[in-house]
Design an enzyme around this catalytic site. Structure first.
Site, mmCIF file in Angstrom:
data_model
loop_
_atom_site.group_PDB
_atom_site.id
_atom_site.type_symbol
_atom_site.label_atom_id
_atom_site.label_comp_id
_atom_site.label_asym_id
_atom_site.label_seq_id
_atom_site.Cartn_x
_atom_site.Cartn_y
_atom_site.Cartn_z
ATOM 1 N N TYR A 137 -8.015 -5.895 4.046
ATOM 2 C CA TYR A 137 -9.331 -6.521 4.190
ATOM 3 C C TYR A 137 -9.220 -7.962 4.699
ATOM 4 O O TYR A 137 -10.167 -8.500 5.258
ATOM 5 C CB TYR A 137 -10.093 -6.536 2.860
ATOM 6 C CG TYR A 137 -10.488 -5.165 2.354
ATOM 7 C CD1 TYR A 137 -10.402 -4.048 3.174
ATOM 8 C CD2 TYR A 137 -10.951 -4.989 1.063
ATOM 9 C CE1 TYR A 137 -10.759 -2.801 2.719
ATOM 10 C CE2 TYR A 137 -11.314 -3.732 0.599
ATOM 11 C CZ TYR A 137 -11.212 -2.645 1.430
ATOM 12 O OH TYR A 137 -11.566 -1.406 0.969
ATOM 13 N N LYS A 192 1.390 3.621 -1.526
ATOM 14 C CA LYS A 192 1.672 4.666 -0.534
ATOM 15 C C LYS A 192 3.043 4.320 0.059
ATOM 16 O O LYS A 192 3.206 4.146 1.268
ATOM 17 C CB LYS A 192 0.544 4.663 0.514
ATOM 18 C CG LYS A 192 0.554 5.810 1.469
ATOM 19 C CD LYS A 192 0.121 7.137 0.862
ATOM 20 C CE LYS A 192 0.255 8.252 1.878
ATOM 21 N NZ LYS A 192 0.153 9.595 1.307
ATOM 22 N N ASP A 224 -2.702 9.299 -2.882
ATOM 23 C CA ASP A 224 -3.343 10.619 -2.712
ATOM 24 C C ASP A 224 -3.235 11.428 -4.003
ATOM 25 O O ASP A 224 -4.185 12.077 -4.448
ATOM 26 C CB ASP A 224 -2.759 11.371 -1.505
ATOM 27 C CG ASP A 224 -1.256 11.248 -1.384
ATOM 28 O OD1 ASP A 224 -0.661 10.359 -2.037
ATOM 29 O OD2 ASP A 224 -0.648 12.032 -0.634
ATOM 30 N N ASP A 248 -10.390 -0.219 -4.181
ATOM 31 C CA ASP A 248 -11.807 -0.119 -3.825
ATOM 32 C C ASP A 248 -12.268 1.338 -3.984
ATOM 33 O O ASP A 248 -13.295 1.633 -4.599
ATOM 34 C CB ASP A 248 -11.945 -0.578 -2.353
ATOM 35 C CG ASP A 248 -13.383 -0.775 -1.938
ATOM 36 O OD1 ASP A 248 -14.278 -0.558 -2.765
ATOM 37 O OD2 ASP A 248 -13.610 -1.136 -0.770
ATOM 38 N N ASP A 252 -14.255 3.170 -7.586
ATOM 39 C CA ASP A 252 -15.566 3.822 -7.469
ATOM 40 C C ASP A 252 -15.493 5.270 -7.939
ATOM 41 O O ASP A 252 -16.390 5.763 -8.621
ATOM 42 C CB ASP A 252 -16.071 3.783 -6.021
ATOM 43 C CG ASP A 252 -16.948 2.563 -5.780
ATOM 44 O OD1 ASP A 252 -16.866 1.617 -6.593
ATOM 45 O OD2 ASP A 252 -17.702 2.543 -4.804
#
Ligand code: NAD
Length: 357
Positions: A137, A192, A224, A248, A252
């Site tokens: 980001y 990852k 994942d 992020d 959620d």
């Protein structure tokens, strides 16, 4: 020394839900000083800026911020830097709030509100810690350009840079290990590392910092797999730490396991335990001033403030227990009412929490 709390109620339902949190705070009758300030659209109306200097100066003298919500459709036409939501970004930046803590708790009384089977999520209690100021980001270079190589050279392409430095990973690791110590001494780091260089460094720094916390069990999983396990067996986790992008998405996902947006608190901390505490929902202009908003996420955010910024875990536990008892007695605002009982108002929910303290 007496601790000082900055109270920033903001816009929409912000003032209504904050009044309930302050009701609880007053009832607790603790030796705390409360300073109230304007933020968001309410501050723009008076000072022409969503985070005026007056508010920022006041907050700088405090130990924690209790934040309601900001935003309203009437400000949609303003330039981006003057929109109410910029206040949160400004506070994050001003106080270096790099660690976002989001507990996902499913109260057994609300288990049937989740989209997952109640037997999978009842009594779920996990904490997701998301790094908030780094990663793809904020990484540079980023932009649009003609593709220099690949299958379509010269074609327009967008690119971003995923990056994490060793100190950035180390400080969020310390936050996570300390948080795990306040719970079950169990920490899962999500990355990852099989594909990404920045994740490879993330994993090795996490393992290195783990040596300083021999009482905490650390395990690593790929993002994942984490997404899959959160849906398949969410209670297998206690504390999860991850980067900005993965956090992020996973936070959620985890918050929705619990059923209602009106129930979910959050904390954003810096390395001095200074924190901003706010519900994860927004200012809900569609229900503002109707006395129907659920104040529990704000009240539970205040509980987090006692736990993480004021080192008063016993007060946090007391508030959380009262909320649990209120729900168990079928006292519900309309957003979480899956019972045959009539819904209570925002004010009545605040009174009910006070009555159960
Ligand atoms: P929202 O979270 O405000 O509302 C989404 C839906 O959930 C609405 O139907 C709302 O009525 C309901 N809801 C939210 N909180 C509730 C509560 N406590 N009790 C009962 N119902 C509740 O999101 P939105 O509608 O997308 O955004 C509204 C405004 O809030 C926008 O201006 C947005 O930018 C802003 N926003 C602010 C924050 C923040 O202050 N941290 C976060 C997200 C959105």
């Amino acid at each position: 020394m007496q601790k000082k709390i900055a109270v920033l109620a903001g816009d929409g339902i912000g003032p209504e839900i904050m009044r309930q949190a302050l009701k609880v705070l007053r009832y607790l009758n603790l030796d705390l000083q409360i300073e109230e300030g304007l933020v968001g659209g309410a501050a723009y109306q008076v000072f022409g800026h969503p985070l005026p200097k007056k508010t920022l100066d006041m907050v700088s003298t405090c130990d924690a911020i209790l934040f309601g919500a900001v935003g309203d459709w009437q400000y949609d036409a303003l330039p981006r830097e003057l929109r109410p939501e910029q206040a949160i970004l400004g506070l994050r930046k001003a106080f270096g709030l790099y660690a976002n803590l989001r507990p996902a708790v499913c109260y057994s009384a609300l288990a049937s509100s989740s989209t997952l089977k109640p037997e999978l999520i009842s009594n779920l209690n996990l904490l997701i810690i998301r790094e908030l100021t780094g990663d793809v980001y904020f990484g540079t270079p980023r932009g649009l350009r003609p593709s220099p190589d690949g299958e379509f050279p010269g074609a327009q392409e967008g690119f971003d840079t995923m990056r994490y430095s060793q100190p950035e990973i180390a400080r969020i690791a310390h936050t996570a290990f300390k948080a795990a110590r306040l719970r079950k001494n169990q920490l899962t780091s999500v990355d990852k590392a099989n594909v990404l260089e920045s994740s490879g460094l993330w994993r090795s720094v996490m393992s290195e910092i783990a040596l300083q916390y021999p009482d905490v069990a650390l395990n690593h999983i790929y993002v994942d797999n984490a997404a899959m396990q959160l849906v398949k067996n969410p209670r297998s986790f206690d504390v999860i730490v991850t980067g900005n992008l993965f956090g992020d998405i996973l936070s959620d996902l985890a918050s929705m396991l619990t059923g209602s947006i009106g129930m979910l608190p959050s904390a954003s901390l810096n390395q001095h335990s200074f924190g901003l505490y706010e519900p994860i929902h927004g200012s809900a202009p569609d229900i503002a001033n109707k006395n129907i908003a659920n104040p529990l996420a704000t009240i539970l955010s205040m509980a987090l403030m006692f736990r993480y910024s004021l080192a008063m875990d016993e007060v946090a536990v007391r508030i959380e227990k009262a909320v649990n008892q209120v729900l168990a007695k079928n006292i519900r605002t309309v957003d979480i009412n899956n019972t045959a009982h009539p819904s209570v108002s925002t004010e009545e929910m605040g009174d009910a929490v006070v009555a159960h303290l």
